[in-house]
Design a protein around this motif. Structure first.
Motif, PDB file in Angstrom:
ATOM      1  N   ASP A  52      -6.770  -6.760 -13.719  1.00 40.81           N
ATOM      2  CA  ASP A  52      -6.022  -6.142 -12.620  1.00 40.81           C
ATOM      3  C   ASP A  52      -4.640  -5.682 -13.095  1.00 40.81           C
ATOM      4  N   GLN A  57     -10.158   4.967 -11.396  1.00 42.02           N
ATOM      5  CA  GLN A  57     -10.981   5.801 -10.523  1.00 42.02           C
ATOM      6  C   GLN A  57     -10.704   5.525  -9.048  1.00 42.02           C
ATOM      7  N   GLU A  58     -10.324   4.290  -8.734  1.00 43.24           N
ATOM      8  CA  GLU A  58     -10.050   3.951  -7.328  1.00 43.24           C
ATOM      9  C   GLU A  58      -8.647   4.330  -6.891  1.00 43.24           C
ATOM     10  N   ARG A  59      -7.682   4.234  -7.822  1.00 43.37           N
ATOM     11  CA  ARG A  59      -6.308   4.227  -7.337  1.00 43.37           C
ATOM     12  C   ARG A  59      -5.349   5.217  -7.986  1.00 43.37           C
ATOM     13  N   ALA A  63     -12.378   1.259 -13.480  1.00 39.81           N
ATOM     14  CA  ALA A  63     -12.548   1.185 -12.022  1.00 39.81           C
ATOM     15  C   ALA A  63     -11.206   1.327 -11.311  1.00 39.81           C
ATOM     16  N   ALA A  64     -10.170   0.667 -11.843  1.00 41.07           N
ATOM     17  CA  ALA A  64      -8.853   0.753 -11.204  1.00 41.07           C
ATOM     18  C   ALA A  64      -8.369   2.203 -11.193  1.00 41.07           C
ATOM     19  N   ASN A  96      -2.748   3.848  -3.917  1.00 44.05           N
ATOM     20  CA  ASN A  96      -2.553   2.764  -4.887  1.00 44.05           C
ATOM     21  C   ASN A  96      -1.774   1.629  -4.210  1.00 44.05           C
ATOM     22  N   ARG A 142       0.849  -1.201   0.000  1.00 43.70           N
ATOM     23  CA  ARG A 142       0.000   0.000   0.000  1.00 43.70           C
ATOM     24  C   ARG A 142       0.884   1.250   0.000  1.00 43.70           C
ATOM     25  N   ARG A 149     -13.049  -2.785 -15.891  1.00 43.12           N
ATOM     26  CA  ARG A 149     -12.106  -3.042 -14.792  1.00 43.12           C
ATOM     27  C   ARG A 149     -10.993  -1.999 -14.778  1.00 43.12           C
ATOM     28  N   ARG A 175      -6.572  11.597 -12.186  1.00 41.60           N
ATOM     29  CA  ARG A 175      -7.714  10.793 -12.642  1.00 41.60           C
ATOM     30  C   ARG A 175      -8.943  11.648 -12.918  1.00 41.60           C
TER      31      ARG A 175
END
Lengths: 325, 325
Positions: B245, B285-287, B282-283, A179, A174, B279, B293
């Motif tokens: 991923d 937007q999340e990370r 999403a990656a 990320n 982490r 996927r 972003r």
């Protein structure tokens, strides 16, 4: 007053703890230099006013010759000099350009500190004469920059260059950014200390020397790892080797992707563990694409700590901003 | 003969099995198109002579209007049109530019096929109107390209863009390029098939459906994985999720590093597994870093298989090469 002769510019590097101020001439000649503590909570306006006062006091009449100010800030700088993000300073949303113009009464450009240092390395340091280069500064965090085809990489919003947040281990450690598996989450100073502490707790026998030197697993610093490494400690050696492997993996990818002519590595972790350079060179020579590795050079950064202030001043000399309020 | 009006150009895409030839006008209008088999062992000179003959036969008098030829080649193209590496064709060291001029009697530019497709997506496809973009083509191999500040990324030797050989798992799976843990070693079609076969052998119960469909673990193809996935097979689902991923990890890093406005994903693996796009979105937007972003768009490629030929033709129209022998 000869403000438009473009021969000297001020460089102001606003960091989390200190603000470095220098007066530079063409070719990166530092004519004078001073510094003040930064008080982030006191706000950007006060910090820049103090910086202007310190510059007038330290540089005197030479201030009248300065054509512009380049401000280097630890944060994401939008195209108009407004901070899009500045976690260390807490100045997100602040219009640094406007505040600097008000404080110095000079045309101003604002640039991210790592980008300013990249500019400085390119124009005045280890990157001279090259049109395609990558710079990685590996300190507590990992920042970077690039020159692509003779132009500084800026990105769509002016915030490109976060090379410390390239993923080198998908689903891995982490990172402070949220990320998983960023380069910084392995090679940044904070990450090296975290990894050392976790390794020492997981295997107390292996970690004994580090813990003895530091007092506790939580207190292990990069300096402690470096000292244990010098004494031949196996865990410290492994930690440094892993750091080099991660750095090598990232640089191999960057060389493949960008076909840079030169890769410049600097920052406190590089200074503290000099053989990280050799490991990175070896990784690139062993594993980068043959055509990309053939002519690439991996070298140490050429400038000192004042690279961001120097880069910002030189950037201002080259870009020649005009006074806009 | 009006060769210098610059209104039409030929695009010739020399692939390992076929050579696509088209005549394009400004704005990417395809006026005519033909193709011949490539015979790599017959050599570059014969291939280009055959291509020229096929173009004359198929396009007739329109050939007289063509101002230039853009050649797209599956290989690393040096700045003067000489191949620095071309494993699929075996033409390393060949001066494709000179041979094309001889065959077509027209000014010529030579460009890597993935770079040509990147150019096509930028100018005529899903990248229109954007100055900072990244393109990833995920087929059997993984190639890529980028536009940085409104200019095609070329690199110090003209071979930048090997985004499939960014490291996403340091010390990970062996890639065909010799590096460990490249994006391609997880997401390329060959790697997906290899991973599926290995997983089926390692856990025969989990791999039963894939093996039944393919005949054997070694015979599992991307199509088989896609079919098993549709039928709800758990291993196929896991393989696709892992592929997503890895792709997400790479794209997060690219968005952080380059601050691109748009990321374009194309190629056979993307077509075969449409939800890889979601996927990846999403990656990111999340990370990815918030400022990077915020405005980035992750989209599908907009052009068909003739993108390299079309891009090469358009590149020739824009670059306007002069006749140099």
């Amino acid at each position: 007053m000869r403000r438009d002769d473009g021969r000297t510019a001020l460089g102001v590097d606003v960091g989390g703890t200190k603000t470095e101020i220098l007066l530079a001439g063409r070719g990166g000649r530092v004519l004078a230099e001073t510094r003040i503590p930064t008080d982030p909570e006191g706000g950007a306006e006060a910090t820049l006013r103090h910086a202007a006062a310190a510059a007038h006091e330290a540089f005197g009449a030479a201030m009248d010759e300065a054509a512009a100010v380049g401000v280097s800030v630890a944060g994401q700088v939008g195209r108009r000099g407004v901070l899009l993000g500045a976690p260390n300073l807490g100045w997100t949303g602040v219009d640094v350009r406007r505040l600097t113009i008000a404080a110095f009464d000079l045309p101003t450009v604002v640039v991210n500190d790592v980008r300013a240092a990249t500019w400085a390395e390119w124009r005045l340091g280890a990157g001279r004469g090259v049109r395609d280069l990558v710079v990685l500064f590996i300190g507590t965090g990992v920042g970077g920059g690039a020159v692509i085809g003779g132009r500084l990489l800026e990105g769509a919003d002016g915030i490109a260059g976060e090379l410390g947040h390239l993923t080198v281990v998908a689903g891995g450690r982490r990172c402070h950014c949220g990320n998983l598996g960023c380069l910084e989450a392995y090679c940044g100073g904070w990450a090296l200390e975290e990894r050392a502490g976790q390794a020492a707790l997981a295997d107390p026998a292996a970690g004994a020397a580090l813990v003895r030197l530091a007092g506790s697993a939580e207190a292990i610093t990069g300096e402690v790892v470096a000292a244990a490494r010098k004494a031949g400690d196996a865990l410290a050696t492994r930690l440094v080797e892993e750091t080099g492997d991660m750095l090598g993996a990232a640089v191999v990818g960057l060389v493949n992707a960008l076909n840079s002519r030169r890769v410049i590595l600097g920052g406190g972790v590089m200074d503290g563990f000099p053989d990280l350079l050799d490991r990175t060179v070896a990784a690139v020579q062993e594993r980068a694409l043959p055509a990309a590795r053939k002519r690439v050079e991996i070298v140490r950064a050429g400038l000192a700590d004042d690279a961001p202030a120097l880069g910002a001043a030189d950037f201002a000399l080259v870009r020649r901003p005009r006074m806009q309020r």
